[in-house]
Design a protein around this motif. Structure first.
Motif, PDB file in Angstrom:
ATOM      1  N   UNK A  31       0.686  -1.293  -0.172  1.00  0.00           N
ATOM      2  CA  UNK A  31       0.230  -0.202   0.132  1.00  0.00           C
ATOM      3  C   UNK A  31       0.718   1.262  -0.010  1.00  0.00           C
ATOM      4  N   UNK A  32       0.323   2.291  -0.798  1.00  0.00           N
ATOM      5  CA  UNK A  32       0.908   3.474  -0.782  1.00  0.00           C
ATOM      6  C   UNK A  32      -0.252   4.806  -1.039  1.00  0.00           C
ATOM      7  N   UNK A  33       0.285   5.812  -0.739  1.00  0.00           N
ATOM      8  CA  UNK A  33      -0.447   6.836  -0.939  1.00  0.00           C
ATOM      9  C   UNK A  33       0.459   8.191  -1.622  1.00  0.00           C
ATOM     10  N   UNK A  34       0.361   8.400  -2.831  1.00  0.00           N
ATOM     11  CA  UNK A  34       1.321   9.400  -3.288  1.00  0.00           C
ATOM     12  C   UNK A  34       0.517  10.463  -3.887  1.00  0.00           C
ATOM     13  N   UNK A  35       1.097  11.548  -4.586  1.00  0.00           N
ATOM     14  CA  UNK A  35       0.444  12.560  -5.323  1.00  0.00           C
ATOM     15  C   UNK A  35       1.015  12.651  -6.680  1.00  0.00           C
ATOM     16  N   UNK A  36       0.269  12.638  -7.833  1.00  0.00           N
ATOM     17  CA  UNK A  36       0.715  12.568  -9.239  1.00  0.00           C
ATOM     18  C   UNK A  36       0.981  14.278  -9.637  1.00  0.00           C
ATOM     19  N   UNK A  37       1.696  14.231 -10.934  1.00  0.00           N
ATOM     20  CA  UNK A  37       2.093  15.509 -11.110  1.00  0.00           C
ATOM     21  C   UNK A  37       0.845  16.754 -11.530  1.00  0.00           C
ATOM     22  N   UNK A  38      -0.069  16.131 -11.412  1.00  0.00           N
ATOM     23  CA  UNK A  38      -1.409  17.020 -11.425  1.00  0.00           C
ATOM     24  C   UNK A  38      -2.199  17.306 -10.369  1.00  0.00           C
ATOM     25  N   UNK A  39      -1.451  16.707  -8.902  1.00  0.00           N
ATOM     26  CA  UNK A  39      -1.913  17.011  -7.711  1.00  0.00           C
ATOM     27  C   UNK A  39      -2.836  15.972  -7.356  1.00  0.00           C
ATOM     28  N   UNK A  40      -3.352  15.024  -7.924  1.00  0.00           N
ATOM     29  CA  UNK A  40      -4.359  13.916  -7.605  1.00  0.00           C
ATOM     30  C   UNK A  40      -3.609  12.916  -6.845  1.00  0.00           C
ATOM     31  N   UNK A  77       2.128   3.600 -16.668  1.00  0.00           N
ATOM     32  CA  UNK A  77       3.649   3.876 -16.800  1.00  0.00           C
ATOM     33  C   UNK A  77       3.984   4.984 -15.494  1.00  0.00           C
ATOM     34  N   UNK A  78       4.739   4.259 -14.699  1.00  0.00           N
ATOM     35  CA  UNK A  78       4.955   5.209 -13.139  1.00  0.00           C
ATOM     36  C   UNK A  78       6.081   5.672 -13.058  1.00  0.00           C
ATOM     37  N   UNK A  79       6.425   6.815 -12.710  1.00  0.00           N
ATOM     38  CA  UNK A  79       7.719   7.253 -12.335  1.00  0.00           C
ATOM     39  C   UNK A  79       7.628   7.616 -11.019  1.00  0.00           C
ATOM     40  N   UNK A  80       8.107   6.907  -9.861  1.00  0.00           N
ATOM     41  CA  UNK A  80       8.103   7.303  -8.704  1.00  0.00           C
ATOM     42  C   UNK A  80       9.340   7.829  -8.152  1.00  0.00           C
ATOM     43  N   UNK A  81       9.099   9.298  -7.329  1.00  0.00           N
ATOM     44  CA  UNK A  81      10.507   9.980  -7.042  1.00  0.00           C
ATOM     45  C   UNK A  81      11.063   9.347  -5.543  1.00  0.00           C
ATOM     46  N   UNK A  82      12.430   8.974  -5.725  1.00  0.00           N
ATOM     47  CA  UNK A  82      13.125   8.784  -4.416  1.00  0.00           C
ATOM     48  C   UNK A  82      13.546  10.147  -3.720  1.00  0.00           C
ATOM     49  N   UNK A  83      13.474  11.194  -4.141  1.00  0.00           N
ATOM     50  CA  UNK A  83      13.942  12.524  -3.787  1.00  0.00           C
ATOM     51  C   UNK A  83      12.564  13.514  -3.490  1.00  0.00           C
ATOM     52  N   UNK A  84      12.224  13.192  -2.227  1.00  0.00           N
ATOM     53  CA  UNK A  84      10.918  13.771  -1.730  1.00  0.00           C
ATOM     54  C   UNK A  84      11.248  15.391  -1.662  1.00  0.00           C
ATOM     55  N   UNK A  85      12.660  15.656  -1.226  1.00  0.00           N
ATOM     56  CA  UNK A  85      12.858  17.085  -0.841  1.00  0.00           C
ATOM     57  C   UNK A  85      12.898  17.913  -2.148  1.00  0.00           C
ATOM     58  N   UNK A  86      13.115  17.604  -3.277  1.00  0.00           N
ATOM     59  CA  UNK A  86      13.137  18.340  -4.598  1.00  0.00           C
ATOM     60  C   UNK A  86      12.133  17.966  -5.546  1.00  0.00           C
ATOM     61  N   UNK A  87      11.513  16.780  -5.388  1.00  0.00           N
ATOM     62  CA  UNK A  87      10.368  16.506  -6.325  1.00  0.00           C
ATOM     63  C   UNK A  87       8.938  16.661  -5.975  1.00  0.00           C
ATOM     64  N   UNK A  88       8.573  17.912  -6.251  1.00  0.00           N
ATOM     65  CA  UNK A  88       7.224  18.233  -5.877  1.00  0.00           C
ATOM     66  C   UNK A  88       6.316  17.893  -7.138  1.00  0.00           C
ATOM     67  N   UNK A  89       4.998  17.854  -6.922  1.00  0.00           N
ATOM     68  CA  UNK A  89       4.236  17.470  -8.027  1.00  0.00           C
ATOM     69  C   UNK A  89       4.520  18.410  -9.416  1.00  0.00           C
TER      70      UNK A  89
END
Length: 196
Positions: A44-53, A101-113
């Motif tokens: 399970x996970x809950x993340x935000x996509x590039x459109x804020x969803x 097709x999903x790209x998940x960031x491992x850099x939460x400090x810089x990779x905002x939506x």
């Protein structure tokens, strides 16, 4: 009992007790089901996509999914892998709509939506960029057994060492295998279509 039969009886009794002992140990450890089980990948996970969803693992079910973990400031591996994923999606034609097709960031400090949206504008529009806060990022990294480590650079900035693997997840959300992009896009697309 003859003197020649005695060693044979002792050896047979020893072998039988050894086999019995091993069977008891095997049974106590759970038998074949425990020994043959592969490591669980995903969760399970809950993340935000590039459109804020908000996107969860449940959002991806129903379609096969390719997942790549990386970061937007990556100098070579990430853009190359995302380009190769884009080429596979192009080769799939209309069937690309049936794949996540999903790209998940491992850099939460810089990779905002917003950063993810800008970065992904250079790749296939089917690619979805997911990011989250440090705790949620750590959770998804752990559940997918991804290696990711922040590495300071001499200029005071940092880079990220990370697993460079494409994960193939089936329509039910189960890990299938690493997905090989080191072949023609058409070959990879034909392979991916088997999971539609």
């Amino acid at each position: 009992m003859s003197s020649t039969a005695r060693p044979l009886v002792i050896a047979t009794a020893f072998a039988a007790s050894l086999v019995l002992g091993l069977l008891i140990i095997f049974w106590a450890m759970g038998g074949v089901s425990k020994v043959a089980q592969p490591a669980a990948i995903g969760g399970p996970f809950q993340l935000t996509d590039q459109n804020g969803k908000t996107v969860t693992e449940a959002s991806l079910k129903g379609k096969p999914t390719l997942i790549f973990f990386g970061y937007t400031h990556c100098p070579d591996v990430c853009p190359t892998s995302l380009f190769e994923m884009s080429e596979v999606l192009r080769a799939m034609g209309k069937d690309a709509d049936k794949v996540n097709a999903v790209f998940i960031s491992v850099d939460p400090e810089r990779d905002t939506p917003a950063t993810m949206k800008d970065y992904l504008s250079s790749f296939d529009p089917h690619l979805e960029g997911l990011s989250g806060d440090p705790a949620e990022t750590a959770k998804v990294i752990t559940s997918y057994r991804v290696y990711a480590k922040k590495v300071p650079t001499k200029d005071g900035d940092y880079t990220m060492d990370h697993t460079a693997l494409i994960y193939l997840i089936d329509r039910d959300g189960r890990f299938v295998s690493p997905f090989n992009l080191k072949r023609t896009p058409e070959e990879a697309a034909a392979d991916l279509k088997k999971y539609l």
